[in-house]
Scaffold this motif. Sequence first.
Motif, PDB file in Angstrom:
ATOM      1  N   ARG A   1       2.600  -0.121   8.519  1.00  0.00           N
ATOM      2  CA  ARG A   1       1.613  -0.118   9.607  1.00  0.00           C
ATOM      3  C   ARG A   1       0.512   0.920   9.403  1.00  0.00           C
ATOM      4  NH1 ARG A   1       3.128  -4.919  11.132  1.00  0.00           N
ATOM      5  NH2 ARG A   1       1.621  -4.701  12.830  1.00  0.00           N
ATOM      6  N   GLY A   2       0.588   1.676   8.299  1.00  0.00           N
ATOM      7  CA  GLY A   2      -0.406   2.710   8.017  1.00  0.00           C
ATOM      8  C   GLY A   2       0.192   4.099   8.132  1.00  0.00           C
TER       9      GLY A   2
ATOM     10  N   TRP B   1       0.759  -6.421   5.220  1.00  0.00           N
ATOM     11  CA  TRP B   1       1.031  -5.284   4.337  1.00  0.00           C
ATOM     12  C   TRP B   1       2.540  -5.254   4.085  1.00  0.00           C
ATOM     13  CZ3 TRP B   1      -2.177  -0.220   5.165  1.00  0.00           C
ATOM     14  CH2 TRP B   1      -3.545  -0.536   5.267  1.00  0.00           C
TER      15      TRP B   1
ATOM     16  N   ARG C   1       5.634   3.887  11.644  1.00  0.00           N
ATOM     17  CA  ARG C   1       4.766   3.745  10.472  1.00  0.00           C
ATOM     18  C   ARG C   1       5.104   2.494   9.656  1.00  0.00           C
ATOM     19  NH1 ARG C   1       6.246   9.108  10.936  1.00  0.00           N
ATOM     20  NH2 ARG C   1       7.971   8.833   9.459  1.00  0.00           N
TER      21      ARG C   1
ATOM     22  N   ARG D   1       0.841  -1.210   0.000  1.00  0.00           N
ATOM     23  CA  ARG D   1       0.000   0.000   0.000  1.00  0.00           C
ATOM     24  C   ARG D   1       0.877   1.261   0.000  1.00  0.00           C
ATOM     25  NH1 ARG D   1      -2.229  -4.963   1.678  1.00  0.00           N
ATOM     26  NH2 ARG D   1      -4.497  -4.837   1.748  1.00  0.00           N
TER      27      ARG D   1
ATOM     28  N   HIS E   1      -2.040  -5.704   9.448  1.00  0.00           N
ATOM     29  CA  HIS E   1      -0.896  -4.954   8.934  1.00  0.00           C
ATOM     30  C   HIS E   1       0.362  -5.811   8.799  1.00  0.00           C
ATOM     31  CE1 HIS E   1      -2.374  -0.806   8.640  1.00  0.00           C
ATOM     32  NE2 HIS E   1      -3.198  -1.145   9.613  1.00  0.00           N
TER      33      HIS E   1
END
Length: 354
Positions: free
Chosen positions: A316-317, A247, A302, A24, A244
């Motif tokens: 982690r976003g 991800w 992050r 992402r 996550h």
Amino acid sequence: MSSPASASTRPTTDPRLSAHTTLRLGGPAGRLLRAEGAREVVDAVGSADAAGEPVLLVGGGSNLVVADAGFDGTAVLLAGRGMSHERRNDDTVVLTVDAGEDWDDVVAATVAEGLGGLECLSGIPGRTGATPVQNVGAYGIEVADLLVDVDLYDRRTRTVREHVPAARLGLAYRTSVLKGNDDAIVLRVRFALRADGRSAPIRYAELARALGVEPDTRVDPAAARAAVLGLRRGKGMVLDVADHDTWSAGSFFTNPILPAAEAPTIEGLAAWPAAEGRVKLSAAGLIQNAGFARGHAGPGGRVSLSTRHVLALTHRGGGTTDDLLALAREVRDGVADRFGVTLHPEPVLVACTL
């Protein structure tokens, strides 16, 4: 960057590559085209070539780390589907798959038909066309073990080369002559599978233990697939949008292969014999022994190492590709300082470097 798309390709309205990578992360492409089959891939790439634009092929995005600034060229989304098989007289089946087919869907379909060979490659995200490029492998099996040939689009001659033998692809540990080479694009892939209802021999000790069998035993392909998926889920290696730890781009570093005389001696570190007096070391073991634990955080938290497996770098976003690369450099440099071994990235880095 203004050349029109071919009539057989479909421009997308959102050029952000972060929407098409498992991390992402990643900025926009100059142009993003969706190709529904081999003919459309050729048309899309030909359109970019005519405009003098670089080309990036995007399948499931599971092996891509794209710069925050994006990709200044045409990105082609592989979306074509098509799969068929032909039984040979020697109790094997040749499976032909379009490059845009989801890889795990292909594995699941072969297992459902009782065909053996691909089951240990279950749960790996991405498209089928990428599997020979990376020589994808897991749990004791590599694509090189099963690959018959591929169909390629040769950008230099603007021709399709059919049935290019696997032996000509330079398949080696997580690489091939196709990796990092934009001149040849995979359109179709063919595999030789077993038609006797049994898996490939179970070579990987962890998988053999999970199945309760001795190494080199052949089992029901469905049982092997279930066991592999269970092991991968335990390591955060099966995609889950809510988790996550998934991800990621999978294993970020390859296991280093060194001359046996130069390999560091570390108690408990997994190592495997390789050709010509060399040894393959566990990258995960090196990372852990260099002091990096599961969940080790990168910039601002992050990004981090997976909380389940230190070999995966996770988003982690709210993070950036620069955050991820900073964490990768920290890990790489920490291992090099501690053991004198340089780790190399497995995913393809697009418009960025480590």
